[in-house]
Scaffold this motif. Structure first.
Motif, PDB file in Angstrom:
ATOM      1  N   PRO A 191       0.807  -1.223   0.000  1.00 11.18           N
ATOM      2  CA  PRO A 191       0.000   0.000   0.000  1.00 11.18           C
ATOM      3  C   PRO A 191       0.841   1.275   0.000  1.00 11.18           C
ATOM      4  O   PRO A 191       0.454   2.265  -0.627  1.00 11.18           O
ATOM      5  N   GLU A 192       1.999   1.259   0.680  1.00 16.30           N
ATOM      6  CA  GLU A 192       2.835   2.462   0.744  1.00 16.30           C
ATOM      7  C   GLU A 192       3.318   2.897  -0.626  1.00 16.30           C
ATOM      8  O   GLU A 192       3.696   4.048  -0.826  1.00 16.30           O
ATOM      9  N   SER A 193       3.329   1.956  -1.588  1.00 20.34           N
ATOM     10  CA  SER A 193       3.799   2.296  -2.945  1.00 20.34           C
ATOM     11  C   SER A 193       2.691   2.956  -3.770  1.00 20.34           C
ATOM     12  O   SER A 193       2.954   3.480  -4.850  1.00 20.34           O
ATOM     13  N   GLY A 194       1.441   2.884  -3.279  1.00 25.05           N
ATOM     14  CA  GLY A 194       0.322   3.428  -4.041  1.00 25.05           C
ATOM     15  C   GLY A 194      -0.173   2.469  -5.109  1.00 25.05           C
ATOM     16  O   GLY A 194      -1.104   2.800  -5.847  1.00 25.05           O
ATOM     17  N   HIS A 235      -1.691  -1.348  -6.543  1.00 20.13           N
ATOM     18  CA  HIS A 235      -2.691  -2.332  -6.132  1.00 20.13           C
ATOM     19  C   HIS A 235      -1.994  -3.568  -5.556  1.00 20.13           C
ATOM     20  O   HIS A 235      -0.790  -3.747  -5.711  1.00 20.13           O
ATOM     21  N   ASN A 259      -7.461  -2.276  -4.041  1.00 21.35           N
ATOM     22  CA  ASN A 259      -6.836  -0.960  -4.020  1.00 21.35           C
ATOM     23  C   ASN A 259      -5.860  -0.911  -2.840  1.00 21.35           C
ATOM     24  O   ASN A 259      -5.969  -1.725  -1.910  1.00 21.35           O
ATOM     25  N   PRO A 260      -4.931   0.054  -2.837  1.00 24.68           N
ATOM     26  CA  PRO A 260      -3.998   0.141  -1.700  1.00 24.68           C
ATOM     27  C   PRO A 260      -4.693   0.314  -0.352  1.00 24.68           C
ATOM     28  O   PRO A 260      -4.145  -0.049   0.680  1.00 24.68           O
ATOM     29  N   ASP A 261      -5.919   0.882  -0.370  1.00 21.79           N
ATOM     30  CA  ASP A 261      -6.644   1.025   0.902  1.00 21.79           C
ATOM     31  C   ASP A 261      -7.403  -0.255   1.263  1.00 21.79           C
ATOM     32  O   ASP A 261      -8.225  -0.242   2.178  1.00 21.79           O
ATOM     33  N   HIS A 284      -8.164   6.174  -3.061  1.00 23.91           N
ATOM     34  CA  HIS A 284      -7.970   4.743  -3.325  1.00 23.91           C
ATOM     35  C   HIS A 284      -6.541   4.346  -3.706  1.00 23.91           C
ATOM     36  O   HIS A 284      -6.011   3.376  -3.192  1.00 23.91           O
ATOM     37  N   PHE A 285      -5.901   5.030  -4.662  1.00 22.28           N
ATOM     38  CA  PHE A 285      -4.552   4.609  -5.083  1.00 22.28           C
ATOM     39  C   PHE A 285      -3.836   5.762  -5.777  1.00 22.28           C
ATOM     40  O   PHE A 285      -4.427   6.834  -5.980  1.00 22.28           O
ATOM     41  N   GLY A 286      -2.567   5.522  -6.117  1.00 13.34           N
ATOM     42  CA  GLY A 286      -1.799   6.509  -6.871  1.00 13.34           C
ATOM     43  C   GLY A 286      -0.900   7.361  -5.998  1.00 13.34           C
ATOM     44  O   GLY A 286      -0.811   7.151  -4.786  1.00 13.34           O
ATOM     45  N   PHE A 346      -2.353   9.087  -2.959  1.00 11.54           N
ATOM     46  CA  PHE A 346      -2.616   8.109  -1.902  1.00 11.54           C
ATOM     47  C   PHE A 346      -1.345   7.893  -1.071  1.00 11.54           C
ATOM     48  O   PHE A 346      -1.412   7.816   0.165  1.00 11.54           O
ATOM     49  N   VAL A 347      -0.205   7.827  -1.744  1.00 16.14           N
ATOM     50  CA  VAL A 347       1.071   7.596  -1.043  1.00 16.14           C
ATOM     51  C   VAL A 347       1.345   8.724  -0.048  1.00 16.14           C
ATOM     52  O   VAL A 347       1.728   8.476   1.100  1.00 16.14           O
ATOM     53  N   ARG A 402       0.022   7.932   8.624  1.00 14.41           N
ATOM     54  CA  ARG A 402       0.888   7.084   9.461  1.00 14.41           C
ATOM     55  C   ARG A 402       1.672   7.932  10.463  1.00 14.41           C
ATOM     56  O   ARG A 402       1.718   7.616  11.660  1.00 14.41           O
TER      57      ARG A 402
END
Lengths: 148, 210
Positions: A64-67, A69, A111-113, B142-144, B147-148, B155
């Motif tokens: 997830p830290e990479s963004g 999937h 998804n990363p979340d 959600h992503f990308g 999101f990072v 955190r």
């Protein structure tokens, strides 16, 4: 003057939001629907614990830290279960103590979340006990999601 | 003599926020230490993944935090005014604080909150805003790459918030001699016995004998 400044700020804010949204909604490189598949083990293969699962997707797989999937593996339960194995790279080792016999595994792209990204693939393995893995001849697992 | 330091609605809001926050800290740390995919006892009980529980309770906290902005604007304004005030004796109070938490002999201060509480208020509210805003962002994005960034903010804010809340609980629980009985200001009717340690401050109301 003040109005012009406000308009300029509004334009800059709009542009920034557009860029953020574009960055947020970037999907697979081809622009198509997300896909996930399992290239190993084959559907119905005989395996012994531990065994490797190799997943394929048209998007990068990562933590997830990479963004990026990632994939959840569900063993004999549905995708709404809280009990699953995380897959943060294309290959993962399954070490959980599955009882000998047939097991249904769902590989779900997330998804990363950790929310469901949509596509998933269901396959079965026949656990024969601990020892070396044997991915015997059987067709590749089919996907329940689009574009596989 | 007993005083009521906080109104009933303030105490209720405080309780709602800390119950939701403690639940979120528990599920958040469960995920942070790598237990994702392994249902926590609560997740097992409710039959939901920990990540989903964290998101749903997070929405609850966002609503609880936003409600006062709609329903109690005067209270929020008073809280902000008392939290952000600066008085000439603040530094002296803070210098005497390390000894006072043991002896109970705090220096005099102006305002409803002592200077230590004001710093804690800024840290807690600031970090809560960071956690709620980044949490909502994580759910929506959600992503990308965005999101990072949001995940990193969430955190880091969690680490800082955990330390601040641990300190707040240590003080509020009344374990330290100087703060004995302080927990009553937010619980069991909110009536605090006035003695040498807990002095009457502006905004305090004398509690009715219930």
């Amino acid at each position: 003057m003040v109005l012009a400044g406000l308009k300029l700020r509004g334009w800059a804010l709009g542009a920034a939001l557009s860029m953020i949204l574009a960055a947020c909604t970037s999907g697979p490189s081809g622009g198509g629907a997300l896909t996930v598949g399992v290239s190993s083990p084959k559907d119905g293969a005989q395996v012994s614990i531990p065994f490797s699962v190799t997943v394929t997707s048209n998007v990068a797989i990562g933590p997830p830290e990479s963004g990026n999937h990632h994939v959840h593996l569900y063993f004999d339960v549905g995708k709404d279960s809280g009990d699953y194995q995380l897959v943060y790279s294309n290959t993962v080792q399954v070490t959980r103590q599955l009882t000998p016999g047939k097991h249904t595994i769902i590989a779900s792209l997330r998804n990363p979340d950790h929310s469901d990204a949509g596509p998933s693939v269901t396959f079965t393995v026949n656990v024969t006990g601990s020892g070396s893995e044997s991915g015997s001849a059987a067709p590749s697992p089919t996907s329940s999601g689009p574009n596989y | 003599m007993k005083l009521e330091r906080y109104s009933r609605s303030a105490r209720r809001l405080h309780t709602a926020v800390y119950l939701l926050t403690l639940f979120l800290l528990a599920t958040g740390w469960w995920l942070l230490v790598g237990r994702e995919g392994e249902p926590s006892p609560v997740a097992r009980l409710l039959g939901l993944p920990d990540a989903a529980l964290h998101v749903w309770v997070g929405w609850g906290l966002a609503i609880a935090a936003l409600l006062p902005l709609v329903l109690a604007r005067r209270g929020v304004a008073a809280f902000m005014r008392e939290t952000l005030r600066r008085d000439p004796g603040d530094l002296g109070w803070l210098l005497r604080w390390p000894l006072a938490i043991v002896t109970g002999r705090f220096a005099r201060h102006e305002g409803h909150f002592d200077p230590g509480q004001r710093i804690a208020n800024v840290a807690i509210v600031g970090l809560l805003v960071a956690l709620i805003a980044s949490g909502i962002g994580l759910v929506l994005v959600h992503f990308g790459p965005v999101f990072v960034v949001l995940a990193a903010v969430h955190r880091l804010a969690t680490f800082a918030f955990t330390v601040v809340i641990a300190g707040h609980i240590l003080v509020a629980a009344g374990i330290l001699p100087g703060y004995r009985g302080a927990w009553r200001s937010m619980h069991l009717g909110g009536r605090v016995r006035i003695d040498q340690r807990l002095k009457r401050r502006p905004g305090d109301r004398e509690a009715s004998s219930r």
